[in-house]
Design a protein around this motif. Sequence first.
Motif, PDB file in Angstrom:
ATOM      1  N   GLN A 174       0.812  -1.216   0.000  1.00 40.76           N
ATOM      2  CA  GLN A 174       0.000   0.000   0.000  1.00 40.76           C
ATOM      3  C   GLN A 174       0.849   1.272   0.000  1.00 40.76           C
ATOM      4  OE1 GLN A 174      -2.850  -0.387   3.228  1.00 40.76           O
ATOM      5  NE2 GLN A 174      -4.337  -1.322   1.849  1.00 40.76           N
ATOM      6  N   THR A 175       2.084   1.182   0.452  1.00 39.20           N
ATOM      7  CA  THR A 175       2.934   2.380   0.532  1.00 39.20           C
ATOM      8  C   THR A 175       4.086   2.334  -0.469  1.00 39.20           C
ATOM      9  OG1 THR A 175       4.328   1.375   2.270  1.00 39.20           O
ATOM     10  CG2 THR A 175       2.416   2.659   2.983  1.00 39.20           C
ATOM     11  N   ARG A 176       4.086   1.385  -1.373  1.00 39.25           N
ATOM     12  CA  ARG A 176       5.221   1.197  -2.281  1.00 39.25           C
ATOM     13  C   ARG A 176       5.502   2.431  -3.122  1.00 39.25           C
ATOM     14  NH1 ARG A 176       3.493  -1.727  -7.775  1.00 39.25           N
ATOM     15  NH2 ARG A 176       1.638  -0.462  -8.163  1.00 39.25           N
ATOM     16  N   GLY A 177       4.460   3.175  -3.497  1.00 39.71           N
ATOM     17  CA  GLY A 177       4.642   4.342  -4.351  1.00 39.71           C
ATOM     18  C   GLY A 177       5.432   5.460  -3.695  1.00 39.71           C
ATOM     19  N   GLN A 178       5.523   5.471  -2.368  1.00 37.62           N
ATOM     20  CA  GLN A 178       6.262   6.498  -1.647  1.00 37.62           C
ATOM     21  C   GLN A 178       7.693   6.071  -1.338  1.00 37.62           C
ATOM     22  OE1 GLN A 178       3.472   8.615  -2.344  1.00 37.62           O
ATOM     23  NE2 GLN A 178       4.530   9.653  -0.671  1.00 37.62           N
TER      24      GLN A 178
END
Length: 304
Positions: A229-233
Amino acid sequence: MTEQEYDYESLGENTAMIHNALAGALAGIAEHCAMYPVDSIKTRMQVIQTSTTTMQPTLTLNGNANSFKNLWRGVNSVVLGAGPAHALHFATYEFCKDFYVAHGQGHHVLASAAAGATATLAHDTLMNPFDVIKQRMQLRDSTYRSVRECARTVFAKEGWVAFYISLPTTLAMSVPFQSVQFATYEYFRKVLNPSGGYDPSTHVVAGGLAGAIASSVTTPLDVIKTLLQTRGQSQDARIRQATGFMEAATIIKERYGLRGFFRGFKPRVLTHMPSAAISWSVYEYFKWLMRSSYGQDQPAALLL
């Protein structure tokens, strides 16, 4: 109080589904908001690129006066999503309890677990995008100022897939989590209060135990979900390109070994134990309160 005086468990059959949905919505909002700062700590401990390994450094953040306030970033996303998602969750659960015949005397662990699992499928499909936004805003280096800004930016950079890439993992975690929670809650509720009447202390204790047990056994899946869920950051190219459950699990195993799957274990349990107690207490209270509006007299002491 005798069963004849107060047939509490008949609520699922005698009231409209909207009452179960409303009680669930209020319970969900209360549950998530009450423990939101601890949930933020858990998220930051689970994210791989952070150097945080204990609760204290996370609480101090940058050492400024707004450190505690920053732990509330993203709470609006939870409020927006938790209301309708939990309304759907508990309404589905009550329907499935009747459908799977989980009411009545004795313990119906499998039926309660099946009802909880079915309700979770509906809940997580609706809630997942809000959870993604929440976790992006919970990150220590997040610069998002609003839920709308976060959602728009994530969509522009990563598309719709960003909001649902973690859904299979979320379901893989939530279905056993909710199955365990609902089954253990119903078990402890009946053990502590065989008569089945409204009893706040029973709902608090049974809910707390259910939340603690369920969160303990599903922490590894929650760590994997957080990575997706936080991979894009992430500043790590490999994490940004993670495409699913197995790849995320491999990254965690390579970086931290088996211990990596229990990052954030303590704050997760500390979040879910009181959260479940609050959620079940609020839900059962509003079930009882709405049933009392049908004209059946109840002792005034129960309203206190």
